[in-house]
Design an enzyme around this catalytic site. Structure first.
Site, short mmCIF file in Angstrom:
data_model
loop_
_atom_site.label_atom_id
_atom_site.label_comp_id
_atom_site.label_asym_id
_atom_site.label_seq_id
_atom_site.Cartn_x
_atom_site.Cartn_y
_atom_site.Cartn_z
CG LEU A 56 17.39 -10.26 -28.55
CD1 LEU A 56 16.66 -9.50 -27.45
CD2 LEU A 56 17.61 -11.71 -28.13
CG ASP A 57 18.80 -4.26 -31.06
OD1 ASP A 57 17.90 -4.27 -31.91
OD2 ASP A 57 18.93 -3.38 -30.20
CB ALA A 58 22.92 -8.18 -34.48
CB THR A 60 20.63 -7.59 -27.49
OG1 THR A 60 20.67 -6.17 -27.60
CG2 THR A 60 20.03 -7.99 -26.15
CG HIS A 155 18.52 0.57 -30.83
ND1 HIS A 155 19.59 1.20 -31.43
CD2 HIS A 155 18.47 -0.67 -31.39
CE1 HIS A 155 20.17 0.39 -32.31
NE2 HIS A 155 19.50 -0.76 -32.29
#
Length: 229
Positions: A56-58, A60, A155
């Protein structure tokens, strides 16, 4: 980061948190030695080792599944690899997509990587108009989307939306930079308007189907309501 992480579920084998924006899941190259990240902070909070299971992207926010042993981490990672996990995201994007559909153009597997097959299903939840003249639009619309990825590329949701010119608001890498500036000025802060809102997986010990949800972030509601008639 002094605040405790928001735990939505925990037992002796796994933990699900509602991750805030701006917090990486694990340590990566180039980070200062004292930088905060989820596995470190949650390990301190719970008093034990924590292992990440998925990405989970930083930037997000939202639901993140973690394991308390390497064995459980491997089992849960296998569920993600075999597409046995249901993931739902919500995003605010530029424009007005059709009511529902599928994005299936290949996306890059990494910043400089080759493209790979990828699939994201979406459903339009709401559209509001800003009253702003932006590029070719006289009254720029923004829309709340529900996104359900089948694959898990780098992404993926951000790339898929940008490919169709439904850029996710606040996306500094794939998005509409000019519109991002307008939104940040309007709201008084910057954020990526992407949130992991639901997660479904099988408990590796009991076999129970686990379903967790996270509410629409207040920042999303504030942005939408500021333009509602």
């Amino acid at each position: 980061m002094d605040e405790m992480l928001d735990i939505r579920y925990e037992d002796e084998l796994l933990v699900v948190i509602d991750k805030p924006i701006g917090l990486p899941v694990h340590k990566s190259k180039g980070m200062p030695h004292d930088a905060p990240y989820v596995t470190k902070l949650l390990g301190q909070q719970l008093g034990g080792s924590i292992y990440n299971v998925h990405r989970l992207d930083a930037k997000t926010s939202g639901l993140l599944l973690l394991a308390r042993t390497p064995e459980i981490a491997n089992q849960l990672t296998g569920q993600f690899a075999n597409r046995l996990v249901g993931k739902t995201y919500i995003a605010i994007v530029k424009g007005t997509p059709p009511q529902e559909g599928t994005f299936d153009l290949p996306v890059r597997k990494a910043r400089k990587g080759k493209k790979a097959a990828s699939v994201t299903h979406y459903e339009l939840v709401e559209t509001v108009h800003t009253g702003w003249e932006h590029r070719e639009e006289q009254n720029q619309a923004i829309s709340l989307l529900q996104l359900k990825p089948e694959t898990g590329r780098w992404h993926q949701l951000r790339q898929h939306c940008a490919q169709q010119r439904y850029d996710i608001l606040g996306d500094p890498e794939h998005g509409d930079y000019a519109l991002n500036r307008l939104i940040a000025g309007h709201q008084g802060f910057k954020r990526l308007y992407l949130h992991a809102s639901a997660l479904r997986f099988t408990h590796p010990d009991t076999g129970e189907e686990m379903q967790l949800t996270s509410d629409l972030p207040s920042t999303f509601e504030e942005l939408l309501s500021s333009f509602r008639d």
